[in-house]
Design a protein around this motif. Structure first.
Motif, PDB file in Angstrom:
ATOM      1  N   PRO A   1       0.827  -1.210   0.000  1.00 42.37           N
ATOM      2  CA  PRO A   1       0.000   0.000   0.000  1.00 42.37           C
ATOM      3  C   PRO A   1       0.857   1.254   0.000  1.00 42.37           C
ATOM      4  O   PRO A   1       2.044   1.220   0.333  1.00 42.37           O
ATOM      5  N   PRO A   2       0.276   2.384  -0.387  1.00 41.78           N
ATOM      6  CA  PRO A   2       1.037   3.638  -0.383  1.00 41.78           C
ATOM      7  C   PRO A   2       1.425   4.040   1.027  1.00 41.78           C
ATOM      8  O   PRO A   2       0.862   3.553   2.013  1.00 41.78           O
ATOM      9  N   ARG A   3       2.385   4.947   1.110  1.00 36.95           N
ATOM     10  CA  ARG A   3       2.883   5.412   2.399  1.00 36.95           C
ATOM     11  C   ARG A   3       1.746   6.040   3.216  1.00 36.95           C
ATOM     12  O   ARG A   3       0.913   6.775   2.684  1.00 36.95           O
ATOM     13  N   ALA A   4       1.751   5.712   4.491  1.00 39.46           N
ATOM     14  CA  ALA A   4       0.765   6.277   5.411  1.00 39.46           C
ATOM     15  C   ALA A   4       1.433   7.384   6.215  1.00 39.46           C
ATOM     16  O   ALA A   4       2.483   7.167   6.823  1.00 39.46           O
ATOM     17  N   SER A   5       0.842   8.555   6.229  1.00 38.51           N
ATOM     18  CA  SER A   5       1.380   9.690   6.970  1.00 38.51           C
ATOM     19  C   SER A   5       0.333  10.227   7.923  1.00 38.51           C
ATOM     20  O   SER A   5      -0.877  10.131   7.664  1.00 38.51           O
ATOM     21  N   GLN A   6       0.807  10.804   9.007  1.00 38.48           N
ATOM     22  CA  GLN A   6      -0.100  11.269  10.045  1.00 38.48           C
ATOM     23  C   GLN A   6       0.544  12.424  10.797  1.00 38.48           C
ATOM     24  O   GLN A   6       1.756  12.435  11.016  1.00 38.48           O
ATOM     25  N   ARG A   7      -0.289  13.391  11.213  1.00 44.49           N
ATOM     26  CA  ARG A   7       0.193  14.491  12.041  1.00 44.49           C
ATOM     27  C   ARG A   7      -0.896  14.877  13.024  1.00 44.49           C
ATOM     28  O   ARG A   7      -2.062  15.015  12.649  1.00 44.49           O
ATOM     29  N   GLU A   8      -0.494  15.050  14.276  1.00 42.40           N
ATOM     30  CA  GLU A   8      -1.451  15.442  15.315  1.00 42.40           C
ATOM     31  C   GLU A   8      -0.850  16.548  16.174  1.00 42.40           C
ATOM     32  O   GLU A   8       0.348  16.535  16.461  1.00 42.40           O
ATOM     33  N   ASP A   9      -1.696  17.484  16.572  1.00 43.32           N
ATOM     34  CA  ASP A   9      -1.314  18.542  17.502  1.00 43.32           C
ATOM     35  C   ASP A   9      -2.173  18.417  18.756  1.00 43.32           C
ATOM     36  O   ASP A   9      -3.339  18.014  18.688  1.00 43.32           O
ATOM     37  N   GLY A  10      -1.580  18.773  19.891  1.00 47.71           N
ATOM     38  CA  GLY A  10      -2.342  18.673  21.125  1.00 47.71           C
ATOM     39  C   GLY A  10      -1.750  19.506  22.238  1.00 47.71           C
ATOM     40  O   GLY A  10      -0.662  20.085  22.112  1.00 47.71           O
ATOM     41  N   PHE A  11      -2.495  19.554  23.339  1.00 43.13           N
ATOM     42  CA  PHE A  11      -2.052  20.311  24.507  1.00 43.13           C
ATOM     43  C   PHE A  11      -2.403  19.508  25.756  1.00 43.13           C
ATOM     44  O   PHE A  11      -3.534  19.039  25.915  1.00 43.13           O
ATOM     45  N   ASN A  12      -1.424  19.319  26.626  1.00 41.52           N
ATOM     46  CA  ASN A  12      -1.618  18.611  27.885  1.00 41.52           C
ATOM     47  C   ASN A  12      -1.529  19.600  29.042  1.00 41.52           C
ATOM     48  O   ASN A  12      -0.435  20.051  29.382  1.00 41.52           O
ATOM     49  N   PRO A  13      -2.627  19.945  29.687  1.00 46.20           N
ATOM     50  CA  PRO A  13      -2.576  20.861  30.832  1.00 46.20           C
ATOM     51  C   PRO A  13      -2.420  20.114  32.151  1.00 46.20           C
ATOM     52  O   PRO A  13      -2.636  18.906  32.244  1.00 46.20           O
ATOM     53  N   LYS A  14      -2.061  20.854  33.174  1.00 40.62           N
ATOM     54  CA  LYS A  14      -1.943  20.326  34.523  1.00 40.62           C
ATOM     55  C   LYS A  14      -2.226  21.459  35.498  1.00 40.62           C
ATOM     56  O   LYS A  14      -1.773  22.587  35.298  1.00 40.62           O
ATOM     57  N   ALA A  15      -2.985  21.158  36.551  1.00 45.01           N
ATOM     58  CA  ALA A  15      -3.264  22.148  37.588  1.00 45.01           C
ATOM     59  C   ALA A  15      -3.360  21.426  38.926  1.00 45.01           C
ATOM     60  O   ALA A  15      -3.961  20.348  39.017  1.00 45.01           O
ATOM     61  N   SER A  16      -2.746  21.991  39.947  1.00 46.03           N
ATOM     62  CA  SER A  16      -2.829  21.388  41.270  1.00 46.03           C
ATOM     63  C   SER A  16      -2.792  22.470  42.337  1.00 46.03           C
ATOM     64  O   SER A  16      -2.269  23.569  42.120  1.00 46.03           O
ATOM     65  N   ILE A  17      -3.370  22.138  43.478  1.00 48.90           N
ATOM     66  CA  ILE A  17      -3.321  23.013  44.630  1.00 48.90           C
ATOM     67  C   ILE A  17      -3.069  22.140  45.856  1.00 48.90           C
ATOM     68  O   ILE A  17      -3.617  21.042  45.972  1.00 48.90           O
ATOM     69  N   SER A  18      -2.174  22.585  46.727  1.00 51.53           N
ATOM     70  CA  SER A  18      -1.847  21.809  47.921  1.00 51.53           C
ATOM     71  C   SER A  18      -1.796  22.736  49.132  1.00 51.53           C
ATOM     72  O   SER A  18      -1.540  23.941  49.011  1.00 51.53           O
ATOM     73  N   TYR A  19      -2.041  22.131  50.303  1.00 54.34           N
ATOM     74  CA  TYR A  19      -2.018  22.899  51.545  1.00 54.34           C
ATOM     75  C   TYR A  19      -1.303  22.083  52.610  1.00 54.34           C
ATOM     76  O   TYR A  19      -1.621  20.899  52.827  1.00 54.34           O
ATOM     77  N   ASP A  20      -0.312  22.699  53.260  1.00 58.12           N
ATOM     78  CA  ASP A  20       0.454  22.036  54.309  1.00 58.12           C
ATOM     79  C   ASP A  20      -0.261  22.192  55.643  1.00 58.12           C
ATOM     80  O   ASP A  20      -0.284  23.279  56.239  1.00 58.12           O
ATOM     81  N   LEU A  21      -0.850  21.086  56.107  1.00 60.08           N
ATOM     82  CA  LEU A  21      -1.513  21.104  57.409  1.00 60.08           C
ATOM     83  C   LEU A  21      -0.494  21.317  58.515  1.00 60.08           C
ATOM     84  O   LEU A  21      -0.729  22.078  59.465  1.00 60.08           O
ATOM     85  N   THR A  22       0.632  20.605  58.410  1.00 63.19           N
ATOM     86  CA  THR A  22       1.775  20.760  59.316  1.00 63.19           C
ATOM     87  C   THR A  22       3.026  20.674  58.456  1.00 63.19           C
ATOM     88  O   THR A  22       2.954  20.565  57.229  1.00 63.19           O
ATOM     89  N   SER A  23       4.185  20.688  59.098  1.00 65.62           N
ATOM     90  CA  SER A  23       5.436  20.563  58.342  1.00 65.62           C
ATOM     91  C   SER A  23       5.617  19.175  57.748  1.00 65.62           C
ATOM     92  O   SER A  23       6.490  18.969  56.900  1.00 65.62           O
ATOM     93  N   SER A  24       4.786  18.201  58.167  1.00 66.44           N
ATOM     94  CA  SER A  24       4.934  16.836  57.664  1.00 66.44           C
ATOM     95  C   SER A  24       3.616  16.232  57.196  1.00 66.44           C
ATOM     96  O   SER A  24       3.488  15.013  57.081  1.00 66.44           O
ATOM     97  N   ALA A  25       2.630  17.069  56.884  1.00 70.66           N
ATOM     98  CA  ALA A  25       1.342  16.568  56.385  1.00 70.66           C
ATOM     99  C   ALA A  25       0.796  17.556  55.364  1.00 70.66           C
ATOM    100  O   ALA A  25       0.688  18.755  55.642  1.00 70.66           O
ATOM    101  N   ARG A  26       0.457  17.043  54.171  1.00 65.20           N
ATOM    102  CA  ARG A  26      -0.001  17.893  53.070  1.00 65.20           C
ATOM    103  C   ARG A  26      -1.206  17.256  52.402  1.00 65.20           C
ATOM    104  O   ARG A  26      -1.231  16.051  52.139  1.00 65.20           O
TER     105      ARG A  26
END
Length: 492
Positions: free
Chosen positions: A412-437
């Motif tokens: 078969p003829p050559r197969a070509s492909q192109r894809e564009d995308g975006f991977n986001p990330k979001a996080s929020i954290s809170y330190d209850l104490t110096s050793s617990a988050r």
């Protein structure tokens, strides 16, 4: 992060020893070099992913060990002289890119130390209840300063032989799944001026398995049935240069790596009812070769505002040749049954050949930034803008082509492909104490698309990439001065 001191104390050497102890990680062992790591259940197969990219990324010192397409295996990295093994649960598409759909495993090997002469040796002997003989390992490390505080060399060599315990009722051989893993690393560290570090790494590893080590539960606890042995061999070669330059406001890191892998596998087809052929087998010859380049700029750690930006480019070519063979003479039967395997291609009756040349490219811009409010509340935002491209040429001849295409040859003829995308990330954290988050996180991952090697006109030539969203909340905590660690997470 799995600390090697603890792993060494428990005698852990192979991936099965350490990854199976990690929460949320399943290690499906087939044979060394061709096993599957699944994080949080994200996978599409319990065997190693051959016709697509794996769902778990694997890296050593940031150099990818996975392929963009048909897998040539992932090396089983030994724990000897590895500093830490980092296991990232959940998609890591922002910083690691493709293949980290379910997570990533990063091996951090010790770098040369220009301040002291150092050496280490390790050996072990073990027996297997269901096998015979002895499993053994022999490992050496030598570190030497060439110029004090400026230039150093570190060499690591390792050999491991694992005794088999699976009996093959078809071939009549016992304990057939023994394997040997041999290789080493040569590393050079050079600091020509204060603030500039250059690190070179060359890695080579060879894995050989006499017979695939799965079992057929219908035949007994540790028994399989194939008419011919199913040996595998995998070779991995990596050369990388990493440059770190400390700037007044950030650290600039550039990395360039060359990676090459070859794999040779053989599978018995008689158990699949392969058209009544005599001793039918499928022989796969796979070669993966490419380059990876990455450059990133990271702010100093410890401040209220931290950030990282970077760019990467990867180009990998994968060549796959699948040959279906059957014995048509005593000599061909000997060749198929013997340890060489490949010799059967000229002595046996080839009833089909399928080949695929795949060229894949991945390029990306990525970044992540975090800000800590009042030393307790931390907000992190990140993203990865990526593009993947691929070109593929396939050819199928013989009965394999007749069955799917109605002709002796399908080109078969050559197969070509192109894809564009975006991977986001979001996080929020809170330190209850110096050793617990506590924290909340949303992130996205993806893996490469590819081409269908089967030229059936009813099938599309390409398949698109996979993507995955992950949402989770969790707790990270230490108690009793670090003697007790309690982590909890709920994710979807």
């Amino acid at each position: 992060a799995l600390q090697v001191e603890a792993l060494s104390a428990m005698g852990a050497q192979s991936a099965q020893d350490y990854l199976s102890r990690t929460p949320g990680v399943v290690f499906n062992r087939q044979q060394p070099g061709f096993s599957t790591v699944t994080i949080r259940g994200v996978n599409t197969s319990t065997s190693y992913a051959n016709l697509s990219q794996g769902t778990t990324g694997a890296y050593i010192n940031g150099v990818p060990l996975t392929d963009a397409y048909f897998s040539a295996g992932t090396p089983d990295i030994d724990t000897f002289d590895v500093k830490t093994i980092e296991v990232y649960r959940g998609p890591q598409g922002t910083l690691f890119g493709s293949s980290s759909l379910g997570g990533a495993v990063n091996y951090v090997a010790n770098r040369p130390d220009p301040t002291r002469l150092e050496a280490a040796a390790f050996t072990s002997l073990a027996s297997t209840e269901a096998g015979d003989g002895v499993s053994s390992s022999y490992k050496l490390m030598f570190n030497a300063p060439v110029i004090d505080d400026v230039l150093a060399v570190r060499a690591v060599a390792a050999f491991r032989q694992e005794q088999g315990y699976i009996d093959n009722a078809g071939s009549g051989l016992s304990n057939t799944n023994d394997s040997t893993i041999a290789g080493g690393r040569l590393m050079v560290a050079w600091r020509p001026v204060e603030g500039l570090d250059l690190n070179w790494m060359s890695l080579y590893q060879q894995t050989k398995n006499r017979d695939a080590g799965y079992r057929d539960p219908d035949l007994g606890d540790l028994t399989k049935f194939t008419n011919v042995p199913e040996p595998t061999r995998a070779d991995v070669e990596i050369h990388s240069l990493t440059v770190d330059q400390v700037l007044p406001f950030a650290t600039l890191t550039a990395q360039l790596a060359y990676h090459r892998k070859t794999a040779d596998t053989r599978a018995d087809l008689k158990r699949f009812g392969a058209f009544g052929f005599d001793l039918p087998v499928l022989h796969d010859a796979i070669e993966s070769e490419g380059y990876t380049g990455e450059i990133r700029l990271a702010s100093p750690r410890g401040g209220a505002f931290e950030w990282l930006v970077g760019a990467m480019y990867d180009e990998t070519d994968v060549q796959v040749v699948e040959t279906a063979l059957a014995a048509n003479s005593a000599a061909a039967a000997d060749a198929i049954l013997g340890p060489g395997g490949g010799a059967a291609a000229t002595q046996g009756a080839s009833w089909g050949v399928a080949s695929n040349d795949f060229a894949g490219r991945e390029m990306a811009l990525f970044g992540e930034a975090s800000y800590t409010f009042a030393e307790r509340l931390k907000l992190t935002l990140g993203g990865r803008l990526f593009r993947t491209e691929s070109d593929s040429d396939s050819l199928v001849t013989g009965l394999l082509s007749v069955l799917t295409n109605g002709a002796l040859i399908s080109d078969p003829p050559r197969a070509s492909q192109r894809e564009d995308g975006f991977n986001p990330k979001a996080s929020i954290s809170y330190d209850l104490t110096s050793s617990a988050r506590i924290y909340a996180l949303a992130s996205k991952g993806f893996r490469f698309g590819g081409s269908n090697i089967n030229p059936d006109p009813a099938l599309p030539r390409n398949f698109d990439s996979d993507s995955l969203w992950n949402y989770e909340i969790g707790l990270r905590s230490d108690w009793l001065d670090g003697a007790l660690t309690l982590d909890a997470a709920a994710f979807m």
